[in-house]
Write a protein that holds these residues in place. Structure first.
Motif, PDB file in Angstrom:
ATOM      1  N   ILE A  11      -5.876  -2.103   1.987  1.00  0.00           N
ATOM      2  CA  ILE A  11      -7.001  -2.813   1.366  1.00  0.00           C
ATOM      3  C   ILE A  11      -6.895  -2.777  -0.150  1.00  0.00           C
ATOM      4  O   ILE A  11      -7.078  -3.799  -0.823  1.00  0.00           O
ATOM      5  CB  ILE A  11      -8.347  -2.231   1.849  1.00  0.00           C
ATOM      6  CG1 ILE A  11      -8.558  -2.567   3.324  1.00  0.00           C
ATOM      7  CG2 ILE A  11      -9.507  -2.749   1.002  1.00  0.00           C
ATOM      8  CD1 ILE A  11      -9.739  -1.849   3.957  1.00  0.00           C
ATOM      9  N   LEU A  12      -6.566  -1.611  -0.715  1.00  0.00           N
ATOM     10  CA  LEU A  12      -6.450  -1.508  -2.173  1.00  0.00           C
ATOM     11  C   LEU A  12      -5.337  -2.396  -2.715  1.00  0.00           C
ATOM     12  O   LEU A  12      -5.523  -3.072  -3.740  1.00  0.00           O
ATOM     13  CB  LEU A  12      -6.214  -0.057  -2.575  1.00  0.00           C
ATOM     14  CG  LEU A  12      -7.408   0.872  -2.386  1.00  0.00           C
ATOM     15  CD1 LEU A  12      -7.014   2.307  -2.707  1.00  0.00           C
ATOM     16  CD2 LEU A  12      -8.570   0.442  -3.251  1.00  0.00           C
ATOM     17  N   LEU A  13      -4.193  -2.425  -2.054  1.00  0.00           N
ATOM     18  CA  LEU A  13      -3.113  -3.288  -2.530  1.00  0.00           C
ATOM     19  C   LEU A  13      -3.454  -4.766  -2.358  1.00  0.00           C
ATOM     20  O   LEU A  13      -3.071  -5.592  -3.187  1.00  0.00           O
ATOM     21  CB  LEU A  13      -1.807  -2.953  -1.823  1.00  0.00           C
ATOM     22  CG  LEU A  13      -1.073  -1.742  -2.388  1.00  0.00           C
ATOM     23  CD1 LEU A  13       0.227  -1.490  -1.638  1.00  0.00           C
ATOM     24  CD2 LEU A  13      -0.779  -1.908  -3.861  1.00  0.00           C
ATOM     25  N   ALA A  14      -4.171  -5.103  -1.311  1.00  0.00           N
ATOM     26  CA  ALA A  14      -4.595  -6.498  -1.122  1.00  0.00           C
ATOM     27  C   ALA A  14      -5.546  -6.912  -2.245  1.00  0.00           C
ATOM     28  O   ALA A  14      -5.448  -8.030  -2.771  1.00  0.00           O
ATOM     29  CB  ALA A  14      -5.264  -6.675   0.232  1.00  0.00           C
ATOM     30  N   GLU A  15      -6.454  -6.017  -2.625  1.00  0.00           N
ATOM     31  CA  GLU A  15      -7.367  -6.321  -3.736  1.00  0.00           C
ATOM     32  C   GLU A  15      -6.600  -6.483  -5.047  1.00  0.00           C
ATOM     33  O   GLU A  15      -6.892  -7.371  -5.840  1.00  0.00           O
ATOM     34  CB  GLU A  15      -8.437  -5.228  -3.867  1.00  0.00           C
ATOM     35  CG  GLU A  15      -9.444  -5.232  -2.728  1.00  0.00           C
ATOM     36  CD  GLU A  15     -10.168  -6.558  -2.567  1.00  0.00           C
ATOM     37  OE1 GLU A  15     -10.612  -7.135  -3.578  1.00  0.00           O
ATOM     38  OE2 GLU A  15     -10.277  -7.032  -1.422  1.00  0.00           O
ATOM     39  N   LEU A  16      -5.602  -5.634  -5.277  1.00  0.00           N
ATOM     40  CA  LEU A  16      -4.767  -5.772  -6.468  1.00  0.00           C
ATOM     41  C   LEU A  16      -4.023  -7.097  -6.446  1.00  0.00           C
ATOM     42  O   LEU A  16      -3.937  -7.793  -7.465  1.00  0.00           O
ATOM     43  CB  LEU A  16      -3.780  -4.611  -6.564  1.00  0.00           C
ATOM     44  CG  LEU A  16      -2.775  -4.679  -7.715  1.00  0.00           C
ATOM     45  CD1 LEU A  16      -3.480  -4.735  -9.063  1.00  0.00           C
ATOM     46  CD2 LEU A  16      -1.809  -3.501  -7.648  1.00  0.00           C
ATOM     47  N   ALA A  17      -3.492  -7.481  -5.288  1.00  0.00           N
ATOM     48  CA  ALA A  17      -2.782  -8.754  -5.161  1.00  0.00           C
ATOM     49  C   ALA A  17      -3.700  -9.930  -5.494  1.00  0.00           C
ATOM     50  O   ALA A  17      -3.301 -10.872  -6.188  1.00  0.00           O
ATOM     51  CB  ALA A  17      -2.221  -8.899  -3.752  1.00  0.00           C
ATOM     52  N   LYS A  18      -4.944  -9.871  -5.027  1.00  0.00           N
ATOM     53  CA  LYS A  18      -5.896 -10.945  -5.325  1.00  0.00           C
ATOM     54  C   LYS A  18      -6.213 -11.005  -6.819  1.00  0.00           C
ATOM     55  O   LYS A  18      -6.300 -12.093  -7.394  1.00  0.00           O
ATOM     56  CB  LYS A  18      -7.182 -10.762  -4.523  1.00  0.00           C
ATOM     57  CG  LYS A  18      -7.010 -11.056  -3.043  1.00  0.00           C
ATOM     58  CD  LYS A  18      -8.357 -11.115  -2.364  1.00  0.00           C
ATOM     59  CE  LYS A  18      -8.565  -9.963  -1.446  1.00  0.00           C
ATOM     60  NZ  LYS A  18      -9.849  -9.987  -0.740  1.00  0.00           N
ATOM     61  N   LEU A  19      -6.355  -9.838  -7.456  1.00  0.00           N
ATOM     62  CA  LEU A  19      -6.608  -9.812  -8.902  1.00  0.00           C
ATOM     63  C   LEU A  19      -5.423 -10.361  -9.681  1.00  0.00           C
ATOM     64  O   LEU A  19      -5.610 -11.104 -10.659  1.00  0.00           O
ATOM     65  CB  LEU A  19      -6.916  -8.385  -9.361  1.00  0.00           C
ATOM     66  CG  LEU A  19      -8.286  -7.841  -9.023  1.00  0.00           C
ATOM     67  CD1 LEU A  19      -8.381  -6.359  -9.382  1.00  0.00           C
ATOM     68  CD2 LEU A  19      -9.366  -8.621  -9.766  1.00  0.00           C
ATOM     69  N   LEU A  20      -4.215 -10.007  -9.290  1.00  0.00           N
ATOM     70  CA  LEU A  20      -3.031 -10.532  -9.972  1.00  0.00           C
ATOM     71  C   LEU A  20      -2.971 -12.048  -9.863  1.00  0.00           C
ATOM     72  O   LEU A  20      -2.606 -12.738 -10.817  1.00  0.00           O
ATOM     73  CB  LEU A  20      -1.765  -9.904  -9.391  1.00  0.00           C
ATOM     74  CG  LEU A  20      -1.519  -8.448  -9.751  1.00  0.00           C
ATOM     75  CD1 LEU A  20      -0.347  -7.886  -8.939  1.00  0.00           C
ATOM     76  CD2 LEU A  20      -1.252  -8.290 -11.234  1.00  0.00           C
ATOM     77  N   ALA A  21      -3.327 -12.577  -8.721  1.00  0.00           N
ATOM     78  CA  ALA A  21      -3.326 -14.032  -8.536  1.00  0.00           C
ATOM     79  C   ALA A  21      -4.413 -14.687  -9.378  1.00  0.00           C
ATOM     80  O   ALA A  21      -4.174 -15.702 -10.039  1.00  0.00           O
ATOM     81  CB  ALA A  21      -3.520 -14.368  -7.068  1.00  0.00           C
ATOM     82  N   ALA A  22      -5.603 -14.105  -9.366  1.00  0.00           N
ATOM     83  CA  ALA A  22      -6.734 -14.711 -10.085  1.00  0.00           C
ATOM     84  C   ALA A  22      -6.552 -14.651 -11.597  1.00  0.00           C
ATOM     85  O   ALA A  22      -6.863 -15.611 -12.305  1.00  0.00           O
ATOM     86  CB  ALA A  22      -8.027 -14.009  -9.680  1.00  0.00           C
ATOM     87  N   ARG A  23      -6.046 -13.540 -12.085  1.00  0.00           N
ATOM     88  CA  ARG A  23      -5.979 -13.342 -13.542  1.00  0.00           C
ATOM     89  C   ARG A  23      -4.650 -13.740 -14.161  1.00  0.00           C
ATOM     90  O   ARG A  23      -4.586 -14.065 -15.344  1.00  0.00           O
ATOM     91  CB  ARG A  23      -6.278 -11.893 -13.876  1.00  0.00           C
ATOM     92  CG  ARG A  23      -7.699 -11.524 -13.521  1.00  0.00           C
ATOM     93  CD  ARG A  23      -8.037 -10.143 -13.951  1.00  0.00           C
ATOM     94  NE  ARG A  23      -9.418  -9.823 -13.599  1.00  0.00           N
ATOM     95  CZ  ARG A  23      -9.961  -8.658 -13.767  1.00  0.00           C
ATOM     96  NH1 ARG A  23      -9.266  -7.666 -14.294  1.00  0.00           N
ATOM     97  NH2 ARG A  23     -11.215  -8.443 -13.419  1.00  0.00           N
TER      98      ARG A  23
END
Length: 73
Positions: A11-23
């Motif tokens: 879950i933590l890595l998925a959230e990081l992946a989403k942030l990298l995509a968004a930002r």
């Protein structure tokens, strides 16, 4: 990204992946050993976060005297 087995890490890595995509506009791939629950979670991620789920490793052939550290590596 390589997530260790465990829903918390995934879950933590998925959230990081989403942030990298968004930002930053970075597309990521998550790789992990996954149970059915984890596979369902991976399938729910947005399309810009791809995933590769490896089958869980069968540890049933380990001797009953195997220590916890052996099971985790």
């Amino acid at each position: 990204m390589l997530a260790t087995p465990g829903m918390g890490h995934l879950i933590l890595l998925a959230e990081l992946a989403k942030l990298l995509a968004a930002r930053r506009g970075i597309t990521t791939t998550l790789i992990t050993f996954a149970s059915a629950t984890q596979r369902a979670f991976l399938a729910s991620l947005p399309p810009y976060v791809t995933s590769r789920a490896m089958p869980l490793v069968d540890l049933s052939d380990l001797p009953c005297t195997a220590v916890f550290e052996t099971l985790m590596t």
